[in-house]
Design a protein around this motif. Structure first.
Motif, PDB file in Angstrom:
ATOM      1  N   GLY A  77      13.117   2.208   9.674  1.00  0.00           N
ATOM      2  CA  GLY A  77      14.484   1.723   9.458  1.00  0.00           C
ATOM      3  C   GLY A  77      14.526   0.400   8.712  1.00  0.00           C
ATOM      4  N   LEU A  78      13.481   0.119   7.917  1.00  0.00           N
ATOM      5  CA  LEU A  78      13.379  -1.195   7.256  1.00  0.00           C
ATOM      6  C   LEU A  78      13.435  -1.108   5.729  1.00  0.00           C
ATOM      7  CD1 LEU A  78      10.435  -2.595   9.443  1.00  0.00           C
ATOM      8  CD2 LEU A  78      12.842  -3.279   9.595  1.00  0.00           C
ATOM      9  N   ALA A  79      13.919   0.014   5.203  1.00  0.00           N
ATOM     10  CA  ALA A  79      13.902   0.211   3.742  1.00  0.00           C
ATOM     11  C   ALA A  79      14.717  -0.846   2.997  1.00  0.00           C
ATOM     12  CB  ALA A  79      14.415   1.601   3.393  1.00  0.00           C
ATOM     13  N   ASN A  80      15.680  -1.447   3.675  1.00  0.00           N
ATOM     14  CA  ASN A  80      16.505  -2.477   3.023  1.00  0.00           C
ATOM     15  C   ASN A  80      15.857  -3.863   3.100  1.00  0.00           C
ATOM     16  OD1 ASN A  80      16.809  -2.602   5.783  1.00  0.00           O
ATOM     17  ND2 ASN A  80      18.968  -3.240   5.713  1.00  0.00           N
ATOM     18  N   ARG A  81      14.640  -3.941   3.655  1.00  0.00           N
ATOM     19  CA  ARG A  81      13.982  -5.254   3.780  1.00  0.00           C
ATOM     20  C   ARG A  81      12.677  -5.350   2.990  1.00  0.00           C
ATOM     21  NH1 ARG A  81      14.185  -6.867  10.061  1.00  0.00           N
ATOM     22  NH2 ARG A  81      13.519  -8.891   9.213  1.00  0.00           N
ATOM     23  N   VAL A  82      12.515  -4.463   2.005  1.00  0.00           N
ATOM     24  CA  VAL A  82      11.275  -4.424   1.218  1.00  0.00           C
ATOM     25  C   VAL A  82      10.966  -5.786   0.591  1.00  0.00           C
ATOM     26  CG1 VAL A  82      10.196  -3.456  -0.870  1.00  0.00           C
ATOM     27  CG2 VAL A  82      11.398  -1.947   0.724  1.00  0.00           C
ATOM     28  N   THR A  83      11.959  -6.377  -0.058  1.00  0.00           N
ATOM     29  CA  THR A  83      11.725  -7.639  -0.763  1.00  0.00           C
ATOM     30  C   THR A  83      11.351  -8.754   0.205  1.00  0.00           C
ATOM     31  OG1 THR A  83      13.192  -6.994  -2.553  1.00  0.00           O
ATOM     32  CG2 THR A  83      12.806  -9.352  -2.284  1.00  0.00           C
ATOM     33  N   GLU A  84      12.113  -8.870   1.274  1.00  0.00           N
ATOM     34  CA  GLU A  84      11.853  -9.919   2.278  1.00  0.00           C
ATOM     35  C   GLU A  84      10.445  -9.789   2.871  1.00  0.00           C
ATOM     36  OE1 GLU A  84      14.194  -9.112   5.721  1.00  0.00           O
ATOM     37  OE2 GLU A  84      13.485 -10.872   6.841  1.00  0.00           O
ATOM     38  N   ILE A  85      10.071  -8.575   3.249  1.00  0.00           N
ATOM     39  CA  ILE A  85       8.792  -8.340   3.929  1.00  0.00           C
ATOM     40  C   ILE A  85       7.603  -8.564   2.992  1.00  0.00           C
ATOM     41  CG2 ILE A  85       7.370  -6.459   4.880  1.00  0.00           C
ATOM     42  CD1 ILE A  85       9.932  -5.467   6.345  1.00  0.00           C
ATOM     43  N   ASN A  86       7.705  -8.088   1.754  1.00  0.00           N
ATOM     44  CA  ASN A  86       6.588  -8.243   0.818  1.00  0.00           C
ATOM     45  C   ASN A  86       6.450  -9.676   0.316  1.00  0.00           C
ATOM     46  OD1 ASN A  86       5.201  -5.515   0.082  1.00  0.00           O
ATOM     47  ND2 ASN A  86       7.379  -5.067   0.334  1.00  0.00           N
ATOM     48  N   ARG A  87       7.572 -10.320   0.114  1.00  0.00           N
ATOM     49  CA  ARG A  87       7.535 -11.712  -0.306  1.00  0.00           C
ATOM     50  C   ARG A  87       6.866 -12.567   0.766  1.00  0.00           C
ATOM     51  NH1 ARG A  87      11.490 -15.055  -3.858  1.00  0.00           N
ATOM     52  NH2 ARG A  87      10.582 -17.062  -3.421  1.00  0.00           N
ATOM     53  N   ALA A  88       7.240 -12.304   2.012  1.00  0.00           N
ATOM     54  CA  ALA A  88       6.633 -13.038   3.132  1.00  0.00           C
ATOM     55  C   ALA A  88       5.137 -12.758   3.208  1.00  0.00           C
ATOM     56  CB  ALA A  88       7.317 -12.650   4.441  1.00  0.00           C
ATOM     57  N   ALA A  89       4.745 -11.514   2.971  1.00  0.00           N
ATOM     58  CA  ALA A  89       3.316 -11.148   3.015  1.00  0.00           C
ATOM     59  C   ALA A  89       2.524 -11.984   2.014  1.00  0.00           C
ATOM     60  CB  ALA A  89       3.153  -9.660   2.702  1.00  0.00           C
ATOM     61  N   ALA A  90       3.048 -12.083   0.787  1.00  0.00           N
ATOM     62  CA  ALA A  90       2.341 -12.835  -0.256  1.00  0.00           C
ATOM     63  C   ALA A  90       2.346 -14.334   0.047  1.00  0.00           C
ATOM     64  CB  ALA A  90       2.962 -12.551  -1.615  1.00  0.00           C
ATOM     65  N   GLU A  91       3.450 -14.836   0.584  1.00  0.00           N
ATOM     66  CA  GLU A  91       3.518 -16.272   0.911  1.00  0.00           C
ATOM     67  C   GLU A  91       2.484 -16.647   1.976  1.00  0.00           C
ATOM     68  OE1 GLU A  91       8.269 -16.957  -0.182  1.00  0.00           O
ATOM     69  OE2 GLU A  91       7.667 -16.712   1.907  1.00  0.00           O
ATOM     70  N   ILE A  92       2.320 -15.766   2.966  1.00  0.00           N
ATOM     71  CA  ILE A  92       1.345 -16.042   4.031  1.00  0.00           C
ATOM     72  C   ILE A  92      -0.076 -16.075   3.459  1.00  0.00           C
ATOM     73  CG2 ILE A  92       0.285 -15.122   6.128  1.00  0.00           C
ATOM     74  CD1 ILE A  92       3.111 -13.922   6.812  1.00  0.00           C
ATOM     75  N   SER A  93      -0.420 -15.066   2.630  1.00  0.00           N
ATOM     76  CA  SER A  93      -1.776 -15.036   2.072  1.00  0.00           C
ATOM     77  C   SER A  93      -1.999 -16.198   1.104  1.00  0.00           C
ATOM     78  CB  SER A  93      -2.055 -13.689   1.388  1.00  0.00           C
ATOM     79  OG  SER A  93      -2.186 -12.689   2.379  1.00  0.00           O
ATOM     80  N   ARG A  94      -0.948 -16.606   0.383  1.00  0.00           N
ATOM     81  CA  ARG A  94      -1.070 -17.765  -0.511  1.00  0.00           C
ATOM     82  C   ARG A  94      -1.360 -19.029   0.296  1.00  0.00           C
ATOM     83  NH1 ARG A  94      -3.310 -18.675  -4.502  1.00  0.00           N
ATOM     84  NH2 ARG A  94      -2.195 -17.159  -5.769  1.00  0.00           N
ATOM     85  N   LYS A  95      -0.723 -19.132   1.434  1.00  0.00           N
ATOM     86  CA  LYS A  95      -0.942 -20.289   2.308  1.00  0.00           C
ATOM     87  C   LYS A  95      -2.418 -20.354   2.732  1.00  0.00           C
ATOM     88  CE  LYS A  95       1.510 -22.338   6.237  1.00  0.00           C
ATOM     89  NZ  LYS A  95       2.496 -22.036   7.304  1.00  0.00           N
ATOM     90  N   ALA A  96      -2.994 -19.182   3.037  1.00  0.00           N
ATOM     91  CA  ALA A  96      -4.407 -19.142   3.445  1.00  0.00           C
ATOM     92  C   ALA A  96      -5.331 -19.397   2.257  1.00  0.00           C
ATOM     93  CB  ALA A  96      -4.734 -17.789   4.075  1.00  0.00           C
ATOM     94  N   ALA A  97      -4.939 -18.917   1.084  1.00  0.00           N
ATOM     95  CA  ALA A  97      -5.809 -18.972  -0.096  1.00  0.00           C
ATOM     96  C   ALA A  97      -5.809 -20.341  -0.765  1.00  0.00           C
ATOM     97  CB  ALA A  97      -5.372 -17.914  -1.116  1.00  0.00           C
TER      98      ALA A  97
END
Ligand SMILES: [Zn+2]
Length: 295
Positions: A77-97
């Motif tokens: 039920g999260l198809a309307n949150r693709v941008t939010e979820i993927n953007r957050a994913a990349a931001e988290i990994s960028r923080k680690a990298a």
């Protein structure tokens, strides 16, 4: 700019990260739970995974977005949150990298098959486009289209990434072995067939992930190299073939066992080496040690 390909041109072998799915499960991800929603609900746990691999010596870290396309997220039920979820994913990994390591935005299969008429090419393209743009916006340097078995889906994903982002494009497929010498994906694609087609479509790094340990990955790498001598090859191997014990999946290869095959894999032509299912920061630490010992 293709920063990873540039680094490889200097003759370096780079180390990638290890498993995410099995790591999330160890941190308490439940069966039937959406792994990508952790980017929003449990960002500290996701960051901890990313950091563990960077600390282990990885030169690059993926994002927790493997199932982050609209088709997979619609299941939760999260198809309307693709941008939010993927953007957050990349931001988290960028923080680690930080700024010195690479972030690879993970893009997995949609579960829809073009040939079967499950989905139109346009719908598939738009889904990959949405995910890819969000990963780039969150800070991904490259996009890794992975665990692909259908060449048409892989090429559609590459096209969507290429036309809508300026990220470097990596594409890896998952092979099984049908006899001693023959590898093919679930959809019948061989490493040889894959090679020219993915490069033509615009992938700048290709390879294989999941499905096999390092031993079989050596064979797959050799097959790619017979077709193309120069394309950078990324290998994300499982910690051996899965074994089922007491209702649980177990991956048998130790960091030492995997580390022991790194030299052979480099000699076969691999340029980026990391892990898939069952690999841990200890595996990556060992792989990084072997890669750096072989400089
Ligand atoms: Zn895997």
């Amino acid at each position: 700019m293709n920063k990873i390909a540039e680094a490889l041109k200097q003759g370096r072998v780079l180390v990638s990260d290890g498993a995410w799915g099995t790591f999330l499960q160890n941190k308490g991800l439940l069966p039937g739970e959406c792994p990508e929603l952790w980017n929003i609900d449990r960002p500290e746990d996701v960051l901890d995974i990313a950091k563990s691999y960077i600390d282990a010596g990885a030169d690059m870290i993926e994002t927790n977005s493997f199932g982050g396309n609209s088709f997979k997220l619609s299941f939760f039920g999260l198809a309307n949150r693709v941008t939010e979820i993927n953007r957050a994913a990349a931001e988290i990994s960028r923080k680690a990298a930080g700024q010195n390591k690479f972030v690879l935005g993970s893009i997995g299969p949609t579960g829809k098959i073009l040939m079967m008429g499950d989905v139109s090419e346009e719908e598939l393209y738009n889904s990959f486009k949405e995910q890819a743009m969000a990963l780039e916006a969150g800070g991904a340097d490259a996009l890794v289209i992975e665990t692909m078995s259908d060449l048409d889906e892989a090429k559609c994903a590459i096209k969507a990434c290429k036309e809508n982002t300026s990220c470097e494009i990596i594409c890896t497929m998952t092979f099984e072995k049908s006899d001693e010498y023959v590898f093919h994906t679930m959809m019948g694609v061989t490493p040889s067939q894959m090679t020219a087609e993915l490069i033509d479509a615009g992938a700048t790094i290709i390879g294989a992930n999941c499905g096999n340990g390092f031993k079989n990955m050596v064979g797959i790498t050799c097959e790619i190299r017979t077709i193309n001598k120069t394309i950078p090859i990324l290998i994300h191997a499982n910690a051996g073939a899965p074994m089922y014990k007491n209702g649980q999946t177990h991956f048998p290869e130790s960091p030492e066992q995997m580390g022991g095959l790194v030299r052979t894999l480099i000699d076969a032509g691999a340029n980026i080496i990391g892990g898939c299912c069952g690999t841990t920061p200890d595996h990556i630490r060992k792989i990084a040690g072997m890669v750096n010992a072989n400089k």
